[in-house]
Write a protein that holds these residues in place. Structure first.
Motif, short mmCIF file in Angstrom:
data_model
loop_
_atom_site.label_atom_id
_atom_site.label_comp_id
_atom_site.label_asym_id
_atom_site.label_seq_id
_atom_site.Cartn_x
_atom_site.Cartn_y
_atom_site.Cartn_z
N GLU A 176 0.86 -1.18 0.00
CA GLU A 176 0.00 0.00 0.00
C GLU A 176 0.89 1.23 0.00
O GLU A 176 1.79 1.36 0.83
N TRP A 177 0.66 2.10 -0.95
CA TRP A 177 1.47 3.31 -1.18
C TRP A 177 0.65 4.52 -0.78
O TRP A 177 -0.53 4.63 -1.15
N LEU A 178 1.23 5.42 0.00
CA LEU A 178 0.57 6.69 0.34
C LEU A 178 1.55 7.80 0.04
O LEU A 178 2.69 7.79 0.53
N TYR A 179 1.11 8.75 -0.76
CA TYR A 179 1.96 9.89 -1.11
C TYR A 179 1.31 11.16 -0.59
O TYR A 179 0.13 11.43 -0.88
N LEU A 180 2.04 11.90 0.22
CA LEU A 180 1.51 13.13 0.80
C LEU A 180 1.85 14.31 -0.10
O LEU A 180 3.02 14.51 -0.44
N ALA A 181 0.84 15.04 -0.50
CA ALA A 181 1.06 16.19 -1.37
C ALA A 181 0.07 17.29 -1.01
O ALA A 181 -1.10 17.01 -0.75
N ARG A 186 -2.37 11.03 -2.38
CA ARG A 186 -2.79 9.92 -3.24
C ARG A 186 -2.45 8.61 -2.54
O ARG A 186 -1.42 8.51 -1.86
N ARG A 187 -3.33 7.63 -2.71
CA ARG A 187 -3.12 6.34 -2.04
C ARG A 187 -3.56 5.23 -2.98
O ARG A 187 -4.58 5.37 -3.68
N ALA A 188 -2.81 4.15 -2.97
CA ALA A 188 -3.15 3.03 -3.85
C ALA A 188 -2.68 1.71 -3.24
O ALA A 188 -1.75 1.69 -2.41
N LEU A 189 -3.32 0.64 -3.66
CA LEU A 189 -2.95 -0.70 -3.20
C LEU A 189 -2.56 -1.54 -4.41
O LEU A 189 -3.32 -1.61 -5.39
#
Ligand code: FMN
Length: 203
Positions: A176-181, A186-189
């Protein structure tokens, strides 16, 4: 704004490339923020995490590896429940990675031999403690016998540690990827089980 320009903001392929590049780089680069994630294992009544050092990241075969003392309490926990997780956060990249893995304990086999050969003098010291990590001591201690309690021992003598050395190979089920901007997180699995599946999530 620099973050508007990241090519992995909304592109699944670029996201996967970026996260693997972070993992692969972490193995080589001591300064990488992704080098020392938290490995979590246990069961519903006793779950805990500890910092480990990432020693291998294989994109093609979808696994990561780290080293441990075979006497560590996490070994028993992994034997009872091999479903574990690994948590990373890189402040510079503003990326959190949550890996769900199946952990495999390697002991006195080709995988451990290969990793042990690459393990330097200083790192081998961890595996030379007389009693296993977490053993109770009546006084403050390094756990090392006096002959090892400085760096005055040969590489040959450090071979003694191999009997305690194991490699935990973690086959990745999901990332699971979480990118803070600032303009919107944005978040994806990414599910690697069966055929690979990419799913966007609300951050
Ligand atoms: C920076 C850092 C790196 C560590 N790397 C490892 C490692 O690669 N493998 C490991 O078993 N323990 C590592 N440790 C120690 C563990 O965090 C933990 O204290 C130890 O494994 C004993 O706990 P456990 O038996 O519950 O795992 C590291 C600790 C720190 C602070």
């Amino acid at each position: 704004m620099v973050e508007n320009q990241v090519n992995y903001y909304e592109n699944p392929l670029e996201i996967e490339n970026k996260l693997w590049s972070l993992l692969v780089e972490a193995v080589k680069n001591r300064e990488s923020e992704f080098r020392t994630p938290v490995f979590i294992c246990g069961n519903k009544n006793d779950l805990d995490g500890r910092v480990i050092v990432l020693r291998k990241a294989d994109k093609e075969n979808r696994f990561v590896q780290f080293h441990s003392d075979i006497r560590s309490s996490k070994i028993k926990k992994i034997k009872e429940n091999s479903n574990c997780s690994i948590l990373f956060y890189g402040k510079k990249d503003k990326i959190q990675l949550r890996l769900k893995v199946i952990a495999e304990i390697n002991f006195k086999n080709n995988i451990t031999r290969e990793s042990w050969e690459k393990t330097g003098h200083i790192s081998r010291k961890c595996y030379l403690v007389t009693n296993g990590p977490g053993s109770v001591s009546e006084k403050p201690t390094s756990g090392l016998n006096s002959k090892f309690d400085n760096f005055d021992f040969t590489k040959e003598q450090s071979e003694e540690g191999y009997k305690n050395f194991c490699v935990i190979k973690c086959k990745i089920k999901t990332i699971e990827w979480l990118y803070l901007a600032a303009k919107g997180h944005r978040r994806a699995l990414i599910n690697f089980e069966a055929s690979k599946k990419f799913t966007w999530l609300v951050p």
